[in-house]
Design a protein around this motif. Sequence first.
Motif, PDB file in Angstrom:
ATOM      1  N   THR A   1       1.002  -1.071  -0.071  1.00 52.14           N
ATOM      2  CA  THR A   1       0.019   0.098   0.116  1.00 52.14           C
ATOM      3  C   THR A   1       0.860   1.115   0.049  1.00 52.14           C
ATOM      4  N   PRO A   2       0.513   2.125  -0.875  1.00 50.86           N
ATOM      5  CA  PRO A   2       1.584   3.276  -1.096  1.00 50.86           C
ATOM      6  C   PRO A   2       1.134   4.477   0.031  1.00 50.86           C
ATOM      7  N   THR A   3       2.138   5.296   0.489  1.00 59.60           N
ATOM      8  CA  THR A   3       1.981   6.026   1.287  1.00 59.60           C
ATOM      9  C   THR A   3       1.507   7.402   0.788  1.00 59.60           C
ATOM     10  N   ILE A   4       0.731   8.070   1.661  1.00 61.29           N
ATOM     11  CA  ILE A   4      -0.255   9.030   1.211  1.00 61.29           C
ATOM     12  C   ILE A   4       0.626  10.367   1.547  1.00 61.29           C
ATOM     13  N   ASP A   5       0.872  11.376   0.658  1.00 62.36           N
ATOM     14  CA  ASP A   5       1.752  12.476   1.143  1.00 62.36           C
ATOM     15  C   ASP A   5       0.731  13.751   1.413  1.00 62.36           C
ATOM     16  N   THR A   6       0.771  14.203   2.598  1.00 66.11           N
ATOM     17  CA  THR A   6      -0.122  15.299   3.058  1.00 66.11           C
ATOM     18  C   THR A   6       0.770  16.266   3.651  1.00 66.11           C
ATOM     19  N   ARG A   7       2.177  16.687   3.072  1.00 63.43           N
ATOM     20  CA  ARG A   7       2.915  17.530   3.407  1.00 63.43           C
ATOM     21  C   ARG A   7       2.525  19.119   3.236  1.00 63.43           C
ATOM     22  N   TYR A   8       1.591  19.218   2.161  1.00 69.98           N
ATOM     23  CA  TYR A   8       1.040  20.295   2.093  1.00 69.98           C
ATOM     24  C   TYR A   8       0.213  20.988   3.312  1.00 69.98           C
ATOM     25  N   LEU A   9      -0.230  20.241   4.107  1.00 70.80           N
ATOM     26  CA  LEU A   9      -0.962  20.473   5.242  1.00 70.80           C
ATOM     27  C   LEU A   9       0.031  20.971   6.457  1.00 70.80           C
ATOM     28  N   ASN A  10       1.137  20.959   6.403  1.00 72.48           N
ATOM     29  CA  ASN A  10       2.074  21.215   7.458  1.00 72.48           C
ATOM     30  C   ASN A  10       2.504  22.578   7.053  1.00 72.48           C
ATOM     31  N   GLU A  11       2.316  23.272   6.113  1.00 73.64           N
ATOM     32  CA  GLU A  11       2.750  24.614   5.677  1.00 73.64           C
ATOM     33  C   GLU A  11       1.843  25.791   6.702  1.00 73.64           C
ATOM     34  N   PRO A  12       2.661  26.709   6.999  1.00 69.85           N
ATOM     35  CA  PRO A  12       2.012  27.539   7.764  1.00 69.85           C
ATOM     36  C   PRO A  12       0.852  28.571   7.107  1.00 69.85           C
ATOM     37  N   GLY A  13      -0.255  28.423   7.424  1.00 72.53           N
ATOM     38  CA  GLY A  13      -1.502  29.056   6.725  1.00 72.53           C
ATOM     39  C   GLY A  13      -2.297  28.205   5.834  1.00 72.53           C
ATOM     40  N   ALA A  14      -1.805  26.933   5.779  1.00 74.81           N
ATOM     41  CA  ALA A  14      -2.504  25.993   4.810  1.00 74.81           C
ATOM     42  C   ALA A  14      -4.094  25.724   5.164  1.00 74.81           C
ATOM     43  N   PHE A  15      -4.518  25.809   6.263  1.00 78.36           N
ATOM     44  CA  PHE A  15      -5.711  25.896   6.639  1.00 78.36           C
ATOM     45  C   PHE A  15      -6.645  27.044   6.539  1.00 78.36           C
ATOM     46  N   GLU A  16      -5.992  28.024   6.165  1.00 78.41           N
ATOM     47  CA  GLU A  16      -6.718  29.407   5.897  1.00 78.41           C
ATOM     48  C   GLU A  16      -6.981  29.235   4.373  1.00 78.41           C
TER      49      GLU A  16
END
Length: 153
Positions: A5-20
């Motif tokens: 099973t491949p690993t999912i990449d969610t690094r973009y969520l670690n950026e400051p302001g991503a949830f904004e």
Amino acid sequence: MDAITPTIDTRYLNEPGAFEKYIPMDEWKLSDNPFVFKVAAKINAGARFHDLTLHSFVSLFGTAAALGTGLTFELDIHFTSINNKGAKKLDVNVAFVGERAIPWGADDAGFLMYALEWFARRQTFMRLSMTDGGLFWIYQRDSINSSIYCNTI
């Protein structure tokens, strides 16, 4: 995919302001363009699309995912160029259309545009899956077969 099973990449969520940047969405938005709607309804494995803007990509494949109840669209994406307005372009190879289990770590449609922009600034290739219910996931490059990953466009 392989038995691993491949690993999912969610690094973009670690950026400051991503949830904004998050735009709440329960499902993919269907395109208002009848041409896009017709094309999206007929997308199959092996289809290729060239020089799409990020917005065109989201419109086309978001519509396909929303129409394809129970189907997953696994896409190999090659970020190609930046046009005169600074918009990134991409080529897409539809690697798989069919049923897939939704992995832990899948994200919802409200983050797709931000994720695409984030990855476009950092790498030239990515593998992305989209399915109905407004869900997508991005595979970590080292968790998939790199010869398939880089030679599908």
